[in-house]
Design a protein around this motif. Sequence first.
Motif, mmCIF file in Angstrom:
data_model
loop_
_atom_site.group_PDB
_atom_site.id
_atom_site.type_symbol
_atom_site.label_atom_id
_atom_site.label_comp_id
_atom_site.label_asym_id
_atom_site.label_seq_id
_atom_site.Cartn_x
_atom_site.Cartn_y
_atom_site.Cartn_z
ATOM 1 N N LEU A 93 0.825 -1.207 0.000
ATOM 2 C CA LEU A 93 0.000 0.000 0.000
ATOM 3 C C LEU A 93 0.858 1.255 0.000
ATOM 4 C CD1 LEU A 93 -2.856 1.237 0.212
ATOM 5 C CD2 LEU A 93 -2.625 1.114 2.698
ATOM 6 N N MET A 94 1.939 1.261 0.782
ATOM 7 C CA MET A 94 2.809 2.436 0.807
ATOM 8 C C MET A 94 3.432 2.670 -0.563
ATOM 9 S SD MET A 94 4.697 2.547 4.540
ATOM 10 C CE MET A 94 5.435 0.908 4.413
ATOM 11 N N GLY A 95 3.861 1.599 -1.224
ATOM 12 C CA GLY A 95 4.421 1.759 -2.562
ATOM 13 C C GLY A 95 3.414 2.335 -3.534
ATOM 14 N N ILE A 96 2.171 1.873 -3.472
ATOM 15 C CA ILE A 96 1.129 2.366 -4.375
ATOM 16 C C ILE A 96 0.818 3.831 -4.091
ATOM 17 C CG2 ILE A 96 -1.327 2.152 -4.935
ATOM 18 C CD1 ILE A 96 -1.009 -0.857 -4.580
ATOM 19 N N VAL A 321 -8.214 -2.819 -0.614
ATOM 20 C CA VAL A 321 -7.266 -1.863 -0.025
ATOM 21 C C VAL A 321 -6.286 -1.362 -1.080
ATOM 22 C CG1 VAL A 321 -5.334 -1.662 1.597
ATOM 23 C CG2 VAL A 321 -7.455 -2.753 2.316
ATOM 24 N N VAL A 322 -5.853 -2.240 -1.965
ATOM 25 C CA VAL A 322 -4.911 -1.860 -3.019
ATOM 26 C C VAL A 322 -5.600 -0.999 -4.076
ATOM 27 C CG1 VAL A 322 -3.528 -2.772 -4.921
ATOM 28 C CG2 VAL A 322 -3.401 -3.836 -2.661
ATOM 29 N N ALA A 327 -7.792 3.994 -7.475
ATOM 30 C CA ALA A 327 -9.005 4.667 -7.939
ATOM 31 C C ALA A 327 -8.964 6.148 -7.598
ATOM 32 C CB ALA A 327 -10.233 4.012 -7.315
ATOM 33 N N ASP A 328 -8.471 6.462 -6.406
ATOM 34 C CA ASP A 328 -8.360 7.867 -6.000
ATOM 35 C C ASP A 328 -7.398 8.613 -6.907
ATOM 36 O OD1 ASP A 328 -8.730 10.174 -4.520
ATOM 37 O OD2 ASP A 328 -7.296 9.597 -2.961
ATOM 38 N N VAL A 347 -15.536 -0.555 -11.716
ATOM 39 C CA VAL A 347 -14.443 -1.444 -12.129
ATOM 40 C C VAL A 347 -13.793 -2.087 -10.910
ATOM 41 C CG1 VAL A 347 -12.151 -1.510 -13.175
ATOM 42 C CG2 VAL A 347 -14.002 -0.268 -14.305
ATOM 43 N N GLY A 348 -13.637 -1.310 -9.845
ATOM 44 C CA GLY A 348 -13.058 -1.869 -8.629
ATOM 45 C C GLY A 348 -13.877 -3.034 -8.095
#
Length: 371
Positions: A93-96, A321-322, A327-328, A347-348
């Motif tokens: 999550l931090m990488g994304i 969560v990913v 999406a944001d 889509v999510g």
Amino acid sequence: MFNGRDPRIDFFRGLALIFIFWDHVPHNPLGQITLRNVGFSDAAEIFVFLAGFASVMAYGKVLQREGYWMACLKILRRTWVLYVVHIFLLALLMGIVFFANSHVETRDLVQEMGMTHFISDPQQALLDELLLRFKPNLMDPLPLYIVLLASLALVLPLMLRAPWVVVSVSLTVYLLAPWMGWNLRAIDDGVWYFNPVTWQLLFVLGGAAAIRSRQHVPAQTRPLRRQPLFIAAAVYVIIAGVLTVSWRWPHLHDAVMPALISELIYPISKTDLSPLRLLHFLALAYVTAKLLPTAGWTHNPVAAQVGRMGRFSLEVFCLGVVLAPLADMLNAMAGDALAMQLLTAFVGVLLMAALGAWLDLNKRLNQPHAI
């Protein structure tokens, strides 16, 4: 005592995962139709209650079939899996988020996601991550589940023999926790957003409901309109819904809400699972159970697909969560256009549904077949 699997549980777990995904994408228009906008409770209560229900159902079978120590071992093994998943999911999550933040100039996604602690003090952040004290946005439910599931190993035998004793002790702890300030520590001298000392009551109630569901209960023949408890629960759900909707217009809310009542009911704490939130969820669950007493409707293709998502709730939750920060990011790059917001929201959910369908198919393919 425990036989079969109730597809209604899987459906509502899947529905909660959809709501959680939509609620965690900022400015998402579909987030306006989730539970949190029509009542005091939200998808978090569904998630925790059904986690308790499913856990007692699953490990209760193991305890009855293989004994306590094997059940305890399997609970702790599952807890370890959840812990490892939490560590890797947080790193991913931090990488994304850092990647998304580099592509969005109008907002600071790192700050919005609560990840500035990692930038300011990465060594301490890594330690806090291992100790479950560093929980950016989107990550709070998983550490809560880890703690609650680990505690199940201690109370499962008593839960099966005398569930109301466990419920009574759990309720006492829940009532004392806000007064005594009981909570777990988080970063920067903070506390857990989901206080496990209070949210444990909902987990325990879910487990008690699982035991109750497997006991023989005489069918209720009276119409629902003549059942006082059903009527009271339905009225409370309606009043909570009207009041929650009125929050959209603060001036109107302040005009119709007496100051004495406002002082009595506000704030409605999510951290400590306010009694108003707890009662709203229990009332909503009771009304839903009465209106949907059988599982036949879950065979509907859409309901069945949502149920597949709920059956693999951990994997689908992690995917949600990913997907939320991605999406944001796409929404922000498109200027938060309505069409893009709707597209990423749908889509999510489709991707989450596809994962549930694939895992279900993969599980069936791996099952042994007679030759």
